[in-house]
Design a protein around this motif. Structure first.
Motif, short mmCIF file in Angstrom:
data_model
loop_
_atom_site.label_atom_id
_atom_site.label_comp_id
_atom_site.label_asym_id
_atom_site.label_seq_id
_atom_site.Cartn_x
_atom_site.Cartn_y
_atom_site.Cartn_z
N LEU A 184 -7.67 -9.96 5.13
CA LEU A 184 -7.57 -8.64 6.52
C LEU A 184 -7.01 -8.08 6.21
O LEU A 184 -6.33 -6.63 6.36
N LEU A 185 -5.26 -8.48 6.85
CA LEU A 185 -4.31 -8.18 7.20
C LEU A 185 -3.12 -7.50 6.25
O LEU A 185 -1.91 -6.87 6.20
N GLY A 186 -3.50 -8.14 5.10
CA GLY A 186 -2.63 -7.77 3.84
C GLY A 186 -1.34 -8.51 3.41
O GLY A 186 -1.15 -9.02 4.56
N ASP A 187 -0.70 -8.44 2.95
CA ASP A 187 0.92 -9.22 2.87
C ASP A 187 1.91 -9.08 3.44
O ASP A 187 1.90 -9.73 3.47
N ASP A 188 1.70 -7.40 4.03
CA ASP A 188 2.30 -7.60 4.89
C ASP A 188 2.26 -7.77 6.50
O ASP A 188 2.55 -7.28 7.94
N LEU A 189 0.85 -7.83 6.43
CA LEU A 189 -0.33 -8.72 7.61
C LEU A 189 0.60 -7.18 8.57
O LEU A 189 0.50 -7.79 9.70
N GLY A 190 0.56 -6.33 8.21
CA GLY A 190 0.49 -5.10 9.24
C GLY A 190 -1.14 -4.43 9.45
O GLY A 190 -1.32 -3.58 9.96
N GLY A 191 -2.03 -4.64 8.61
CA GLY A 191 -3.34 -4.00 8.23
C GLY A 191 -3.58 -3.13 6.94
O GLY A 191 -3.36 -2.25 7.34
N PHE A 226 -14.02 -2.40 4.08
CA PHE A 226 -14.02 -3.83 3.27
C PHE A 226 -14.50 -3.81 1.98
O PHE A 226 -13.75 -4.22 0.85
N LEU A 227 -16.18 -4.72 1.94
CA LEU A 227 -16.76 -4.72 1.55
C LEU A 227 -16.92 -3.63 0.28
O LEU A 227 -16.63 -3.93 -1.48
N ARG A 228 -16.21 -2.40 0.78
CA ARG A 228 -16.93 -1.31 -0.85
C ARG A 228 -15.79 -1.46 -1.70
O ARG A 228 -15.59 -1.09 -2.20
N ARG A 229 -14.32 -1.22 -0.53
CA ARG A 229 -13.15 -1.56 -1.60
C ARG A 229 -13.35 -2.65 -2.63
O ARG A 229 -11.89 -2.65 -4.13
N ARG A 230 -13.59 -4.06 -1.83
CA ARG A 230 -14.19 -5.12 -2.80
C ARG A 230 -14.90 -4.85 -3.55
O ARG A 230 -15.03 -6.19 -4.18
N GLY A 231 -15.52 -3.93 -4.01
CA GLY A 231 -16.66 -3.50 -5.05
C GLY A 231 -18.15 -4.82 -4.87
O GLY A 231 -18.82 -3.85 -5.69
N GLU A 232 -17.92 -4.12 -3.67
CA GLU A 232 -19.73 -4.95 -3.03
C GLU A 232 -20.58 -3.99 -3.01
O GLU A 232 -20.05 -2.99 -2.32
#
Length: 316
Positions: free
Chosen positions: A83-90, A23-29
């Motif tokens: 965390l789940l995304g716009d479609d709340l599917g993950g 999660f953090l890597r994808r957000r540039g952390e």
């Protein structure tokens, strides 16, 4: 105000189980390896492993949802949606289920025959006073390790700062890479008992508390008068556990000086420790370095001395 969303039990569990590293890597952390954990480059007090996190400064932690709420300042619905995304599917992968890890017994790394690199690094790079360093080396509190990589092709040289229990048995070890270029390795040896982190006992009624062993040595180098009479502990982080152990071993303590780093994590840890100490009837005073930490202060003083010496040679 966040819109109310009736999340299902499955969605709540999926969000809580998101792999925080991915999660953090994808957000540039940027993340730093710390044993089996990862630390945030932007806040070294926070470690993550799988979907779990822990803030060593505030001694709080949890799973992915609470991390996103605290780290990004989001409400519960907004954290869930992120965390789940716009479609709340993950949107992000779920962390792998943790397998129970056998407890690894504490063991200090092998000692090198030569201390040359330790002295060169701590005296030249870190400006530690030689007599102070000699005193800690004589007590076997500092030594140099020489460790080989698993494939046997590389050697790793570290300064090892040893923590002994009250019976003289080593229980803790903190390693610092002896490299002068780039960001050197630092971390606690696996299996270390945090109660017995690097410390020096002089026996009087005062205790000086630091985050890192090098800051402890730097402070003594800056203020050497009568230092052997006092007590010092480096928490190797910002946990209160080593301080509470010092209170147990030293019932004569009446004054504790909190000498943690001059940053948000250091200030927060100092406030937390001061409260714990005052609850136990111990006077606590915060001593703050002018720079980020005491080693930065020591190096700045050495630079000023060199500049003054050069001016004196030119104009005196």
């Amino acid at each position: 105000m966040s819109k109310y969303i009736p999340f299902t039990t499955e969605q709540k569990e999926r969000a809580a189980s998101v792999d925080l590293e991915e999660f953090l890597r994808r957000r540039g952390e940027k993340l730093i390896t710390s044993g089996r954990d990862k630390r945030l480059a932007s806040d070294h007090s926070i470690t993550i492993r799988g979907c779990e996190w822990f803030d060593h400064a505030t001694e709080q932690g949890g799973r992915a949802i609470s991390f996103v709420k605290q780290f990004y300042g989001l409400s519960y619905p907004d954290a869930m949606s992120l965390l789940l995304g716009d479609d709340l599917g993950g949107r992000y992968p779920v962390a792998k289920e943790k397998e129970p890890e056998p407890a690894k017994p504490f063991e200090l790394p092998p000692q090198s025959e030569s201390m040359r690199r330790v002295y060169a690094y701590l005296l030249q790079k870190r400006c530690i006073d030689r007599e102070t360093l000699n005193a800690f080396v004589r007590k076997k509190l500092i030594y140099k390790s020489c460790e080989r990589s698993r494939d046997g092709t590389k050697e790793y040289h570290n300064a090892v700062f040893v923590g002994f229990d009250e019976h003289g048995v080593p229980r803790h070890g903190h390693k610092r890479g002896l490299y002068t270029m780039g960001q050197g390795y630092r971390g606690n040896i696996e299996g270390s008992d945090p109660k017995h982190s690097f410390h020096y006992l002089g026996g009087d009624d005062t205790l000086y508390v630091f985050e890192a062993p090098i800051d402890l040595l730097s402070y003594i180098s800056l203020f050497p008068e009568g230092w052997q009479e006092h007590n010092y502990v480096a928490c190797c982080g910002t946990s209160s556990i080593p301080v509470l152990e010092m209170l147990r071993q030293l019932p004569q303590l009446r004054q504790v000086y909190l000498c943690l780093d001059n940053d948000a994590a250091g200030h927060a840890a100092s406030e937390r420790m001061a409260k714990l100490l005052e609850e136990r009837g111990i006077s606590a005073e915060q001593l703050v370095p002018q720079q980020k930490d005491w080693n930065d202060d020591l190096k700045a003083e050495q630079e000023n001395k060199m500049e003054r010496s050069a001016l004196c040679q030119t104009f005196c």
